[in-house]
Write a protein that holds these residues in place. Sequence first.
Motif, PDB file in Angstrom:
ATOM      1  N   LEU A  20       0.838  -1.207   0.000  1.00 20.16           N
ATOM      2  CA  LEU A  20       0.000   0.000   0.000  1.00 20.16           C
ATOM      3  C   LEU A  20       0.870   1.254   0.000  1.00 20.16           C
ATOM      4  CD1 LEU A  20      -2.790   1.343   0.183  1.00 20.16           C
ATOM      5  CD2 LEU A  20      -2.654   1.085   2.665  1.00 20.16           C
TER       6      LEU A  20
ATOM      7  N   VAL B 118       2.486   1.903  -3.385  1.00 20.20           N
ATOM      8  CA  VAL B 118       1.567   2.515  -4.352  1.00 20.20           C
ATOM      9  C   VAL B 118       1.350   3.985  -4.020  1.00 20.20           C
ATOM     10  CG1 VAL B 118      -0.786   2.509  -5.268  1.00 20.20           C
ATOM     11  CG2 VAL B 118       0.420   0.349  -4.920  1.00 20.20           C
ATOM     12  N   LYS B 119       1.072   4.270  -2.758  1.00 23.94           N
ATOM     13  CA  LYS B 119       0.712   5.638  -2.366  1.00 23.94           C
ATOM     14  C   LYS B 119       1.861   6.636  -2.488  1.00 23.94           C
ATOM     15  CE  LYS B 119      -2.387   6.527   0.666  1.00 23.94           C
ATOM     16  NZ  LYS B 119      -3.307   6.673   1.779  1.00 23.94           N
TER      17      LYS B 119
ATOM     18  N   ARG C 263       1.652   5.686  -9.869  1.00 18.10           N
ATOM     19  CA  ARG C 263       1.111   4.358  -9.556  1.00 18.10           C
ATOM     20  C   ARG C 263      -0.304   4.470  -8.996  1.00 18.10           C
ATOM     21  NH1 ARG C 263       6.848   3.061  -7.981  1.00 18.10           N
ATOM     22  NH2 ARG C 263       6.434   3.848  -5.905  1.00 18.10           N
ATOM     23  N   THR C 264      -0.513   5.432  -8.100  1.00 18.23           N
ATOM     24  CA  THR C 264      -1.832   5.621  -7.494  1.00 18.23           C
ATOM     25  C   THR C 264      -2.870   5.947  -8.558  1.00 18.23           C
ATOM     26  OG1 THR C 264      -0.835   6.409  -5.438  1.00 18.23           O
ATOM     27  CG2 THR C 264      -3.144   6.960  -5.799  1.00 18.23           C
ATOM     28  N   ASN C 265      -2.587   6.919  -9.410  1.00 18.39           N
ATOM     29  CA  ASN C 265      -3.544   7.330 -10.435  1.00 18.39           C
ATOM     30  C   ASN C 265      -3.783   6.234 -11.462  1.00 18.39           C
ATOM     31  OD1 ASN C 265      -3.974   9.834  -9.278  1.00 18.39           O
ATOM     32  ND2 ASN C 265      -2.374  10.824 -10.460  1.00 18.39           N
TER      33      ASN C 265
ATOM     34  N   LYS D 107      -6.065   3.645  -9.752  1.00 12.38           N
ATOM     35  CA  LYS D 107      -7.412   4.210  -9.641  1.00 12.38           C
ATOM     36  C   LYS D 107      -8.105   4.249 -10.992  1.00 12.38           C
ATOM     37  CE  LYS D 107      -6.960   7.321  -5.668  1.00 12.38           C
ATOM     38  NZ  LYS D 107      -6.948   8.744  -5.278  1.00 12.38           N
TER      39      LYS D 107
ATOM     40  N   CYS E 165      -7.049  -4.833 -12.842  1.00 15.21           N
ATOM     41  CA  CYS E 165      -6.554  -5.015 -11.473  1.00 15.21           C
ATOM     42  C   CYS E 165      -6.732  -6.476 -11.064  1.00 15.21           C
ATOM     43  CB  CYS E 165      -7.329  -4.131 -10.505  1.00 15.21           C
ATOM     44  SG  CYS E 165      -6.921  -2.395 -10.616  1.00 15.21           S
TER      45      CYS E 165
ATOM     46  N   ILE F  61      -6.029  -3.170  -2.492  1.00 17.16           N
ATOM     47  CA  ILE F  61      -5.200  -1.973  -2.276  1.00 17.16           C
ATOM     48  C   ILE F  61      -5.995  -0.726  -2.650  1.00 17.16           C
ATOM     49  CG2 ILE F  61      -3.161  -0.707  -3.114  1.00 17.16           C
ATOM     50  CD1 ILE F  61      -2.372  -2.953  -1.207  1.00 17.16           C
ATOM     51  N   LEU F  62      -6.722  -0.810  -3.744  1.00 19.76           N
ATOM     52  CA  LEU F  62      -7.532   0.314  -4.230  1.00 19.76           C
ATOM     53  C   LEU F  62      -8.557   0.762  -3.184  1.00 19.76           C
ATOM     54  CD1 LEU F  62      -7.695   2.014  -6.764  1.00 19.76           C
ATOM     55  CD2 LEU F  62      -9.280   0.357  -7.720  1.00 19.76           C
TER      56      LEU F  62
ATOM     57  N   LYS G 242      -8.167   0.853  -0.083  1.00 23.52           N
ATOM     58  CA  LYS G 242      -7.488   1.552   1.019  1.00 23.52           C
ATOM     59  C   LYS G 242      -6.889   2.895   0.600  1.00 23.52           C
ATOM     60  CE  LYS G 242      -8.121  -1.759   3.992  1.00 23.52           C
ATOM     61  NZ  LYS G 242      -9.114  -1.596   5.029  1.00 23.52           N
ATOM     62  N   ILE G 243      -6.879   3.166  -0.695  1.00 26.62           N
ATOM     63  CA  ILE G 243      -6.278   4.426  -1.161  1.00 26.62           C
ATOM     64  C   ILE G 243      -7.262   5.563  -0.975  1.00 26.62           C
ATOM     65  CG2 ILE G 243      -5.439   5.664  -3.202  1.00 26.62           C
ATOM     66  CD1 ILE G 243      -4.289   3.066  -4.204  1.00 26.62           C
TER      67      ILE G 243
END
Length: 86
Positions: A10, A13-14, A19-21, A24, A75, A82-83, A85-86
């Motif tokens: 997590l 990624v964050k 990676r986050t975008n 998502k 995904c 993971i998504l 939790k973002i």
Amino acid sequence: MDEKEFFLILGFVKISPYRTNTLKSIGNTLKMPSEIARENNLKTSQVSAALIDLKKKNLVLCVNEEVRKGRLYKCTPLGLQILEKI
């Protein structure tokens, strides 16, 4: 996977907006890198690098790896966790 490993991924990624975008943007759909780049106002090379990182962590997978153009990504179950939790 234990909780510690989950939180390491997590954080991985964050720490990166690319990676986050990218994660998502894919969500519960199938997306090409060019679509992800357009939606997030990123360069395709930035999205490609993010996808490589996400693939190494088993967060996304390419459903048509054999084609050169028009690759589609989705995904994995871990990626969807993971998504959330973002």
